[in-house]
Write a protein that holds these residues in place. Sequence first.
Motif, PDB file in Angstrom:
ATOM      1  N   ARG A  16      74.335   5.058  86.403  1.00 43.04           N
ATOM      2  CA  ARG A  16      73.310   6.052  86.749  1.00 43.04           C
ATOM      3  C   ARG A  16      73.250   6.326  88.240  1.00 43.04           C
ATOM      4  O   ARG A  16      73.026   7.476  88.654  1.00 43.04           O
ATOM      5  CB  ARG A  16      71.938   5.587  86.238  1.00 43.04           C
ATOM      6  N   THR A  17      73.434   5.304  89.070  1.00 43.48           N
ATOM      7  CA  THR A  17      73.212   5.461  90.510  1.00 43.48           C
ATOM      8  C   THR A  17      74.485   5.398  91.343  1.00 43.48           C
ATOM      9  O   THR A  17      74.469   5.755  92.523  1.00 43.48           O
ATOM     10  CB  THR A  17      72.267   4.360  91.033  1.00 43.48           C
ATOM     11  N   GLY A  18      75.566   4.893  90.758  1.00 45.52           N
ATOM     12  CA  GLY A  18      76.783   4.702  91.534  1.00 45.52           C
ATOM     13  C   GLY A  18      76.789   3.447  92.378  1.00 45.52           C
ATOM     14  O   GLY A  18      77.672   3.264  93.216  1.00 45.52           O
ATOM     15  N   SER A  19      75.855   2.529  92.157  1.00 43.14           N
ATOM     16  CA  SER A  19      75.757   1.313  92.958  1.00 43.14           C
ATOM     17  C   SER A  19      77.007   0.444  92.801  1.00 43.14           C
ATOM     18  O   SER A  19      77.261  -0.117  91.730  1.00 43.14           O
ATOM     19  CB  SER A  19      74.523   0.501  92.549  1.00 43.14           C
ATOM     20  N   GLU A  20      77.790   0.329  93.855  1.00 42.76           N
ATOM     21  CA  GLU A  20      78.988  -0.511  93.815  1.00 42.76           C
ATOM     22  C   GLU A  20      78.626  -1.988  93.781  1.00 42.76           C
ATOM     23  O   GLU A  20      79.350  -2.810  93.222  1.00 42.76           O
ATOM     24  CB  GLU A  20      79.886  -0.209  95.004  1.00 42.76           C
ATOM     25  N   GLY A  21      77.478  -2.349  94.393  1.00 44.90           N
ATOM     26  CA  GLY A  21      77.050  -3.741  94.355  1.00 44.90           C
ATOM     27  C   GLY A  21      76.760  -4.199  92.943  1.00 44.90           C
ATOM     28  O   GLY A  21      77.119  -5.317  92.540  1.00 44.90           O
ATOM     29  N   ALA A  22      76.097  -3.350  92.149  1.00 45.41           N
ATOM     30  CA  ALA A  22      75.805  -3.692  90.758  1.00 45.41           C
ATOM     31  C   ALA A  22      77.101  -3.862  89.969  1.00 45.41           C
ATOM     32  O   ALA A  22      77.260  -4.821  89.204  1.00 45.41           O
ATOM     33  CB  ALA A  22      74.930  -2.617  90.127  1.00 45.41           C
ATOM     34  N   LEU A  23      78.039  -2.940  90.156  1.00 44.46           N
ATOM     35  CA  LEU A  23      79.309  -3.034  89.435  1.00 44.46           C
ATOM     36  C   LEU A  23      80.088  -4.279  89.844  1.00 44.46           C
ATOM     37  O   LEU A  23      80.676  -4.960  88.999  1.00 44.46           O
ATOM     38  CB  LEU A  23      80.153  -1.782  89.698  1.00 44.46           C
ATOM     39  N   GLU A  24      80.072  -4.603  91.124  1.00 47.85           N
ATOM     40  CA  GLU A  24      80.813  -5.770  91.600  1.00 47.85           C
ATOM     41  C   GLU A  24      80.282  -7.056  90.974  1.00 47.85           C
ATOM     42  O   GLU A  24      81.057  -7.926  90.547  1.00 47.85           O
ATOM     43  CB  GLU A  24      80.734  -5.852  93.113  1.00 47.85           C
ATOM     44  N   MET A  25      78.949  -7.200  90.904  1.00 45.33           N
ATOM     45  CA  MET A  25      78.391  -8.405  90.286  1.00 45.33           C
ATOM     46  C   MET A  25      78.780  -8.499  88.818  1.00 45.33           C
ATOM     47  O   MET A  25      79.127  -9.580  88.318  1.00 45.33           O
ATOM     48  CB  MET A  25      76.870  -8.421  90.446  1.00 45.33           C
ATOM     49  N   LEU A  72      73.266  -4.130  84.875  1.00 41.57           N
ATOM     50  CA  LEU A  72      74.069  -3.821  86.054  1.00 41.57           C
ATOM     51  C   LEU A  72      75.050  -2.680  85.776  1.00 41.57           C
ATOM     52  O   LEU A  72      75.244  -1.789  86.618  1.00 41.57           O
ATOM     53  CB  LEU A  72      74.818  -5.067  86.514  1.00 41.57           C
ATOM     54  N   LEU A  73      75.669  -2.690  84.600  1.00 45.28           N
ATOM     55  CA  LEU A  73      76.610  -1.620  84.263  1.00 45.28           C
ATOM     56  C   LEU A  73      75.884  -0.283  84.119  1.00 45.28           C
ATOM     57  O   LEU A  73      76.381   0.758  84.561  1.00 45.28           O
ATOM     58  CB  LEU A  73      77.366  -1.969  82.986  1.00 45.28           C
ATOM     59  N   ARG A  74      74.720  -0.308  83.512  1.00 37.78           N
ATOM     60  CA  ARG A  74      73.959   0.945  83.369  1.00 37.78           C
ATOM     61  C   ARG A  74      73.450   1.438  84.719  1.00 37.78           C
ATOM     62  O   ARG A  74      73.435   2.645  84.979  1.00 37.78           O
ATOM     63  CB  ARG A  74      72.794   0.737  82.400  1.00 37.78           C
ATOM     64  N   HIS A  75      73.031   0.501  85.564  1.00 35.35           N
ATOM     65  CA  HIS A  75      72.540   0.902  86.887  1.00 35.35           C
ATOM     66  C   HIS A  75      73.671   1.539  87.695  1.00 35.35           C
ATOM     67  O   HIS A  75      73.467   2.555  88.373  1.00 35.35           O
ATOM     68  CB  HIS A  75      71.966  -0.306  87.621  1.00 35.35           C
ATOM     69  N   HIS A  76      74.853   0.950  87.613  1.00 35.20           N
ATOM     70  CA  HIS A  76      76.004   1.542  88.295  1.00 35.20           C
ATOM     71  C   HIS A  76      76.299   2.927  87.742  1.00 35.20           C
ATOM     72  O   HIS A  76      76.570   3.873  88.497  1.00 35.20           O
ATOM     73  CB  HIS A  76      77.229   0.651  88.139  1.00 35.20           C
TER      74      HIS A  76
END
Length: 677
Positions: A220-229, A214-218
């Motif tokens: 790379r992509t800026g996904s706030e949902g991944a960071l929030e989880m 989730l941290l890596r996905h955030h």
Amino acid sequence: MPNRLAHETSPYLLQHADNPVDWWPWSPEAFEEARRRNAPVLLSVGYSSCHWCHVMAHESFEDRETADYLNAHFVNIKVDREERPDVDAVYMEAVQAATGHGGWPMTVFLTPDAEPFYFGTYFPPAPRHGMPSFRQVLEGVRAAWADRREEVTEVAGKIVRDLAGREIAYGDTKAPGEQELAQALLGLTREYDPQRGGFGGAPKFPPSMVLEFLLRHHARTGSEGALEMARDTCERMARGGIYDQLGGGFARYSVDRDWVVPHFEKMLYDNALLCRVYAHLWRATGSELARRVALETADFMVRELRTDEGGFASALDADSDDGTGRHVEGAYYVWTPQQLREVLGDEDAELAARYFGVTVEGTFEHGQSVLQLPQQEGVFDAGRIESVKERLLAARSGRPAPGRDDKVVAAWNGLAIAALAETGAYFDRPDLVEAAVAAADLLVRLHLDEHAQLARTSKDGRAGANAGVLEDYADVAEGFLALASVTGEGVWLDFAGLLLGHVLARFADPESGALYDTAADAEKLIRRPQDPTDNAAPSGWSAAAGALLGYAAHTGSEPHRAAAEKALGVVKALGPRVPRFIGWGLAVAEALLDGPREVAVVGPSLEDEGTRRLHRTAVLGTAPGAVVAVGTPDSDEFPLLADRPLVRGEPAAYVCRNFTCDAPTTDPDRLRAVLST
């Protein structure tokens, strides 16, 4: 009189050395004895910090009457699952296939050819909750072996054939792309617990490998949902009873959905993985809570798990003496209001009870509470709370301590090396980096032979006889690569290359790229174990993919990159379907999609202040899986430093990915921006 286990190095086996059971360690001689006696084999598998393993040992294996029956009718083999994960994996697969569940202690009955025919886990001394007693099981197996031998051997043969048919059909070896990673994120979102953090229901395990994804996905992509989880799960765990609020470090899992009551054993691999996750969360967000937990967990590992030889012990037990002579789970960690008053006095005890959630009713058993952290820390006086914590920790240190499993497991020490090296670099703690180097030195000195083959374990400075498995080679290589990036010492890259050479030559299928948990020349079991899914730690398969990819980024080796991409094919298949169980593979896939980026920092010396600023900035970059080399221009320490001159006489950083390089920069802020987009 001690049995044969008295000569072993495993603390778990040594715990059974004084049993009246005539135990054998796993060995050809044990099965030869079974053939000579024409007797079935009882295989009992566990580990030193396993609560129910201790219970069954006390109830059955320490009982003279039960031992006499076992000795008369069986050849009895005891295995430490942490020393022999290959044996454990093969027979656990059979247990789960036959019963629908598994666990430890694992109890399996085998023919003298090591073929399983009857399975279970814990068996009580008397019938209980629908379970037969252990003696009933033994009598039933003995009768079947004596009266229905042909049926037993037919069943055993069928089980072995069924297991052989479970080998992974590895056709599509393409690595996952954006679509598969988006599907994996969606699957995690569906299973996420938004009220409590984490995934699924009770019991709840720290999802360290998923958090890394989730941290890596955030990043790379800026996904706030991944960071929030990731952020919310980390905060819930850090505030819960699963985290040791006085001494730092995490317990194995929470028995409830709210992270309140832990299963109190502390494992090296959990703490290494979570230390790294919290350090990475701080790197991404600047969270003060994440910084504190990363450092406290690192300090816990060094303080309580470090061995005299410089490695890290495997675990602390869940149980300890409660002060009355009884061995009780959690006794070392829990508190009552009265115990708080005895240490702190009435006024501070009342403060501590409110702050840590200690109640008269208790949050655990018998009016005892597990310490937790409030959501609103700011309403309490920080200095007074710190004094309370110091006094409680000092008082707790006077309690009988949980037992420690002192064996050094190569794979788990590799995870600890990576965590301590990075945490030390992020927070300017050279002592943590030094601890990582000392553990790496021990692995090289004691676990590596002249052919660069790894021993799985050591204890008290003596290497064990069991060969390293895939996770050992992969996780130690991962630790060495992290150490190379942090220290600028290329020797760690060289050692990683030696280990990964074995992965390619001895663990990989040369045609498909599929990976096996044991080497081609390892002891032959009824099946060659192979599992790409994460369990308590990254699978050897995913960990190898990550280390191969990192090494390829450092060296430009096409065979290593191609092997990593082939290995990630299984993530393409499993990631969208079961993302919770292949988190490390998903994290490696994020690195592949990002490049990974290759950063070379050159300067007149490693002591030069400008060089150190650029190096620190590079190490703190959030680009997934980025590798860092630092040294003087044209140094032969790292291939990435070749043809990298200073820029106008100043230290400079070069960033490349996918065969394309940015212009070199001498500005740390510019480098930070490049590594954060």
